[in-house]
Scaffold this motif. Structure first.
Motif, PDB file in Angstrom:
ATOM      1  N   ASN A 371      43.508  40.543  55.932  1.00 34.82           N
ATOM      2  CA  ASN A 371      44.514  41.258  55.145  1.00 34.82           C
ATOM      3  C   ASN A 371      45.223  42.262  56.060  1.00 34.82           C
ATOM      4  O   ASN A 371      44.720  42.617  57.126  1.00 34.82           O
ATOM      5  CB  ASN A 371      43.874  41.962  53.945  1.00 34.82           C
ATOM      6  CG  ASN A 371      42.924  43.076  54.356  1.00 34.82           C
ATOM      7  OD1 ASN A 371      41.960  42.844  55.081  1.00 34.82           O
ATOM      8  ND2 ASN A 371      43.190  44.290  53.884  1.00 34.82           N
ATOM      9  N   ASP A 378      44.168  41.873  47.614  1.00 33.72           N
ATOM     10  CA  ASP A 378      44.011  40.881  46.553  1.00 33.72           C
ATOM     11  C   ASP A 378      44.392  39.485  47.041  1.00 33.72           C
ATOM     12  O   ASP A 378      43.758  38.486  46.671  1.00 33.72           O
ATOM     13  CB  ASP A 378      44.864  41.257  45.337  1.00 33.72           C
ATOM     14  CG  ASP A 378      44.273  42.417  44.548  1.00 33.72           C
ATOM     15  OD1 ASP A 378      43.072  42.712  44.737  1.00 33.72           O
ATOM     16  OD2 ASP A 378      45.016  43.030  43.756  1.00 33.72           O
ATOM     17  N   TRP A 381      41.575  37.999  49.131  1.00 34.14           N
ATOM     18  CA  TRP A 381      40.496  37.434  48.318  1.00 34.14           C
ATOM     19  C   TRP A 381      40.961  36.193  47.571  1.00 34.14           C
ATOM     20  O   TRP A 381      40.154  35.273  47.327  1.00 34.14           O
ATOM     21  CB  TRP A 381      39.935  38.482  47.371  1.00 34.14           C
ATOM     22  CG  TRP A 381      39.078  39.490  48.101  1.00 34.14           C
ATOM     23  CD1 TRP A 381      39.358  40.798  48.352  1.00 34.14           C
ATOM     24  CD2 TRP A 381      37.801  39.228  48.690  1.00 34.14           C
ATOM     25  NE1 TRP A 381      38.347  41.382  49.061  1.00 34.14           N
ATOM     26  CE2 TRP A 381      37.367  40.434  49.289  1.00 34.14           C
ATOM     27  CE3 TRP A 381      36.990  38.108  48.787  1.00 34.14           C
ATOM     28  CZ2 TRP A 381      36.154  40.544  49.964  1.00 34.14           C
ATOM     29  CZ3 TRP A 381      35.769  38.207  49.460  1.00 34.14           C
ATOM     30  CH2 TRP A 381      35.364  39.416  50.034  1.00 34.14           C
ATOM     31  N   VAL A 384      40.260  33.472  49.944  1.00 32.70           N
ATOM     32  CA  VAL A 384      38.848  33.075  49.925  1.00 32.70           C
ATOM     33  C   VAL A 384      38.565  32.224  48.688  1.00 32.70           C
ATOM     34  O   VAL A 384      37.873  31.196  48.758  1.00 32.70           O
ATOM     35  CB  VAL A 384      37.936  34.309  49.956  1.00 32.70           C
ATOM     36  CG1 VAL A 384      36.466  33.897  49.841  1.00 32.70           C
ATOM     37  CG2 VAL A 384      38.169  35.130  51.230  1.00 32.70           C
ATOM     38  N   GLY A 385      39.124  32.631  47.552  1.00 34.79           N
ATOM     39  CA  GLY A 385      38.950  31.866  46.327  1.00 34.79           C
ATOM     40  C   GLY A 385      39.571  30.483  46.411  1.00 34.79           C
ATOM     41  O   GLY A 385      39.041  29.509  45.854  1.00 34.79           O
ATOM     42  N   VAL A 405      32.712  36.184  56.167  1.00 32.00           N
ATOM     43  CA  VAL A 405      33.593  37.121  55.479  1.00 32.00           C
ATOM     44  C   VAL A 405      32.990  38.510  55.685  1.00 32.00           C
ATOM     45  O   VAL A 405      31.847  38.764  55.298  1.00 32.00           O
ATOM     46  CB  VAL A 405      33.729  36.821  53.978  1.00 32.00           C
ATOM     47  CG1 VAL A 405      34.749  37.771  53.343  1.00 32.00           C
ATOM     48  CG2 VAL A 405      34.124  35.365  53.732  1.00 32.00           C
ATOM     49  N   TYR A 413      39.581  43.239  56.147  1.00 31.80           N
ATOM     50  CA  TYR A 413      38.554  42.210  56.026  1.00 31.80           C
ATOM     51  C   TYR A 413      38.988  40.941  56.740  1.00 31.80           C
ATOM     52  O   TYR A 413      40.180  40.635  56.865  1.00 31.80           O
ATOM     53  CB  TYR A 413      38.255  41.932  54.547  1.00 31.80           C
ATOM     54  CG  TYR A 413      37.709  43.158  53.859  1.00 31.80           C
ATOM     55  CD1 TYR A 413      36.350  43.436  53.858  1.00 31.80           C
ATOM     56  CD2 TYR A 413      38.581  44.087  53.274  1.00 31.80           C
ATOM     57  CE1 TYR A 413      35.857  44.594  53.274  1.00 31.80           C
ATOM     58  CE2 TYR A 413      38.087  45.248  52.688  1.00 31.80           C
ATOM     59  CZ  TYR A 413      36.726  45.488  52.698  1.00 31.80           C
ATOM     60  OH  TYR A 413      36.242  46.637  52.120  1.00 31.80           O
ATOM     61  N   LEU A 498      33.430  34.849  42.867  1.00 34.74           N
ATOM     62  CA  LEU A 498      34.261  35.534  43.850  1.00 34.74           C
ATOM     63  C   LEU A 498      34.193  37.041  43.651  1.00 34.74           C
ATOM     64  O   LEU A 498      34.120  37.812  44.625  1.00 34.74           O
ATOM     65  CB  LEU A 498      35.705  35.051  43.746  1.00 34.74           C
ATOM     66  CG  LEU A 498      36.709  35.669  44.731  1.00 34.74           C
ATOM     67  CD1 LEU A 498      36.323  35.328  46.167  1.00 34.74           C
ATOM     68  CD2 LEU A 498      38.120  35.189  44.417  1.00 34.74           C
ATOM     69  N   ARG A 502      32.994  39.617  46.381  1.00 37.59           N
ATOM     70  CA  ARG A 502      33.909  40.686  46.806  1.00 37.59           C
ATOM     71  C   ARG A 502      33.248  42.052  46.677  1.00 37.59           C
ATOM     72  O   ARG A 502      33.372  42.899  47.573  1.00 37.59           O
ATOM     73  CB  ARG A 502      35.192  40.633  45.969  1.00 37.59           C
ATOM     74  CG  ARG A 502      36.181  41.725  46.316  1.00 37.59           C
ATOM     75  CD  ARG A 502      37.505  41.541  45.585  1.00 37.59           C
ATOM     76  NE  ARG A 502      38.449  42.614  45.913  1.00 37.59           N
ATOM     77  CZ  ARG A 502      39.725  42.642  45.537  1.00 37.59           C
ATOM     78  NH1 ARG A 502      40.218  41.650  44.788  1.00 37.59           N
ATOM     79  NH2 ARG A 502      40.520  43.644  45.900  1.00 37.59           N
ATOM     80  N   GLU A 506      32.940  44.417  49.994  1.00 36.82           N
ATOM     81  CA  GLU A 506      33.669  45.688  50.020  1.00 36.82           C
ATOM     82  C   GLU A 506      32.733  46.890  49.993  1.00 36.82           C
ATOM     83  O   GLU A 506      33.118  47.990  50.389  1.00 36.82           O
ATOM     84  CB  GLU A 506      34.674  45.734  48.866  1.00 36.82           C
ATOM     85  CG  GLU A 506      35.807  44.729  49.047  1.00 36.82           C
ATOM     86  CD  GLU A 506      36.914  44.877  48.004  1.00 36.82           C
ATOM     87  OE1 GLU A 506      36.805  45.762  47.131  1.00 36.82           O
ATOM     88  OE2 GLU A 506      37.885  44.101  48.071  1.00 36.82           O
TER      89      GLU A 506
END
Length: 649
Positions: A371, A378, A381, A384-385, A405, A413, A498, A502, A506
């Motif tokens: 990111n 968002d 992620w 990743v999703g 990750v 990230y 997810l 996350r 985080e």
């Protein structure tokens, strides 16, 4: 930071903070024996040196005092498993009146042919309180502490010293104190089966704790134990290849592996013989030991199943000291349990025969994304999703994903393929498979530049993708979870999964993920004790706990471990109810480890434990039957192996 600037060295540094690992490239090498004729595998030479009742009778005639110390235990069908435990509540510990005298240890060493080693910790040369103090040797150990081969080649050391108690780590202050902590007191450097038999009999008859070590590759440090006698199988390196193995119900190529053969060695042998073998992703995993006993996942799993599925037969020394073959028609209940039912539980495996497969090409893909200014958190992620949404499709095609990750800075990230692995695929085939996923990333505004590489064989791809793992972290701790197919195939469940991932990342966790599902393989024997949760999973995720400095106190380690188990991993368990975890890369504090690591097979495994080991000779953290024992002096959530092993009342 641009993904192209993200280096492997940086990844190693991040993973090291969590006690996890990242492979570094290593060169191939080594040799293998010539193909043998088509026949059932006989015993290796070291397995022919067998202790028998007749041999023990001769020993007893010459030295009557030795008979009670070296004699065999009861047969599994003698009914002893139904008798209540008797004898002392705790295993004999150094300093106890019943601890064997130096003279007795010397006599035992004589019976072993001089194979007994009194433990000297690897880092002892760094300390004045050990006669081995040597500045140059201390520097060597310090420089190579992260190399798994250093620990694998030592009879007592472990690759993850956290649960040893951190009592003898490399240091530049020689005035500190070094103790054995959770290391075994003695080890038997095994070169023949009779030494294992003598060691098991001696430990059982003197009530000494017993541990088994090959390489020490296990997240829960199962190969250590204070005051223990260790069976060190690392020197059993014999290896045979059968080009056309014909025995029992199997016909095809096969390997016979000694207990000390590691992943990198069997892969090299497969390359030299024009076939493909199933083994671990980490190079120093012992195939015949904890790998098969735990089930064993592999880059080959999505094509042919788990490592335990490939086993044709095993040679094993039982807790009573007898040496037997476990196969489909010899000790079939033991054969079932040894393939996935956990290590240090039913005996000491001395060799294994496993199936081999034709040589295959492999194509890999690597890329990373972050990111940043053009990719919101968002959106990161969501990327990743997007990958998770393809888990079922990718594993159905035989692909295997290995990825990271992790947070790399405040609010930033990284997702990194390490790699995406296309077994038995060409570059065009892999490109076609991943194109929809790459389109999804592009539609999200995530730009990636895939690096796609074709390899002519599994071994070449393995060398190009994986290498010696980084070990030796003294504060890192991790847990794992097997996520069922529906957790990624069903949108609502994928979103919940997810979110749980996350939250942990985080909060400071590190995810080492595998997109993997064991293939249904009619050619393999999949009727075994492998955790049933594996069979329906398309995601296996390892979660490294909160980052800690090397100077962290025991209380700080315990607090971080509690956070991992009761907060981060709890959320993962909550979104995958009824699933499980992988015992060899699992949380030592796993709640209800019986269900998590063994699933519906636990009661059957426990009954077999009582049958084959009624005296409780074998113990390891989270192993079958371990709930019947406890270690004195343990700190909640930081359970070192430094105290006495005692039976629960």
């Amino acid at each position: 930071m641009s993904p192209s600037l993200w280096s492997r060295a940086a990844t190693v540094a991040v993973l090291a903070l969590a006690g996890l690992q990242f492979p570094q490239h290593a060169a191939a090498g080594g040799s293998v024996s010539s193909p043998t004729p088509n026949t059932c595998a006989g015993k290796f030479a070291y397995e022919s040196a067998e202790l028998t009742d007749a041999v023990l009778a001769d020993i007893g005639a010459q030295d009557p005092a030795s008979a009670p110390l070296l004699g065999f235990g009861d047969d599994p069908d003698s009914g002893s498993a139904t008798r209540p435990p008797s004898g002392p509540a705790c295993k004999v510990f150094p300093g106890d009146a019943a601890w064997p005298s130096t003279q007795l240890w010397n006599l035992f060493n004589t019976s072993l042919g001089g194979a007994l080693i009194k433990t000297v910790p690897l880092a002892a040369p760094c300390y004045n309180n050990w006669p081995q103090r040597n500045a140059a040797e201390c520097q060597y150990v310090t420089d190579h502490w992260a190399d798994p081969h250093l620990h694998a080649n030592d009879p007592a050391s472990t690759q993850w010293p956290l649960f040893q108690g951190r009592t003898c780590l490399p240091t530049d202050d020689p005035t500190k104190n070094c103790t054995l902590g959770g290391y075994a007191s003695y080890s038997v450097a095994v070169t023949k089966v009779s030494q294992i038999q003598l060691a098991l009999n001696f430990a059982r008859n003197t009530n000494i704790r017993l541990v088994v070590k090959n390489t020490g590759h296990d997240f829960a440090d199962k190969s250590i134990g204070a005051g223990a006698l260790s069976i060190w199988t690392h020197k059993l390196k014999d290896l045979r290849f059968f080009s056309d193995y014909r025995c029992k119900s199997y016909k095809g190529p096969a390997f016979q592996l000694g207990a000390g053969v590691e992943t990198e060695e069997v892969y090299r042998a497969a390359e030299l013989n024009g076939v493909t073998a199933v083994g671990g992703e980490c190079r120093t995993v012992g195939i015949a030991g904890g790998y098969v006993a735990g089930g064993g996942h592999s880059p080959m799993t999505t094509l042919v199943g788990m490592g335990a599925d490939q086993v044709i037969s095993l040679q094993v020394v039982l807790p009573n000291g007898k040496f037997v073959t476990a196969s489909e028609d010899s000790y079939p209940d033991l054969f079932w349990a040894l393939r996935g039912g956990g290590g240090s539980t039913y005996g000491v495996v001395t060799s294994v025969v496993i199936k081999a497969y034709p040589k295959i090409p492999v194509t890999t893909m690597t890329f990373a994304f972050l990111n940043g200014p053009n990719v919101t958190l968002d959106t990161f992620w969501a990327g990743v999703g997007a990958y998770m949404s393809y888990f079922d499709r990718f594993t159905a095609a035989g692909a295997y994903g290995y990825f990271l990750v992790v947070g790399i800075g405040p609010g930033q990230y990284l997702f990194n393929f390490m790699p995406f692995w296309g077994g038995n695929m060409t570059a065009p085939q892999l490109t076609t498979l991943v194109s929809p996923f790459l389109t999804d990333l592009a539609n999200l505004g995530i730009e990636v530049t895939p690096n796609i590489t074709e390899y002519a064989s599994f071994y070449r791809a393995f060398n190009g993708s994986f290498g010696p793992e980084q070990v030796g972290a003294s504060v890192g701790h991790a847990g794992s979870r097997l996520f069922p197919r529906d957790n990624f195939a069903v949108p609502a469940k994928r979103n919940a999964t997810l979110a749980a991932v996350r939250y942990a990342i985080e909060a400071g966790g590190v995810l080492v993920g595998y997109n993997i599902r064991p293939a249904a393989n009619p050619a393999a024997n999949q009727a075994n004790a492998v955790n049933p949760a594996w069979r329906n999973s398309t995601g296996f995720f390892i979660l490294g706990g909160p980052s800690l400095p090397a100077t962290a106190t025991d209380a700080e380690i315990a607090a971080a471990a509690k956070t991992l188990t009761t907060d981060w991993m709890k959320r993962w368990r909550d979104v995958s109810p009824g699933s499980g975890a992988y015992m060899s890369e699992g949380d030592i504090n796993e709640p209800d480890f019986q269900q998590a690591f063994y699933g519906s097979y636990y009661q059957r495994l426990y009954a077999l434990k009582k049958k084959y080991d009624p005296t409780g000779l074998f113990y390891a953290p989270t192993a079958v039957g371990s709930e019947d024992w406890y270690i004195t002096g343990q700190i909640p959530y930081y359970p070192t192996q430094n105290g006495k092993l005692c039976r629960k009342p």
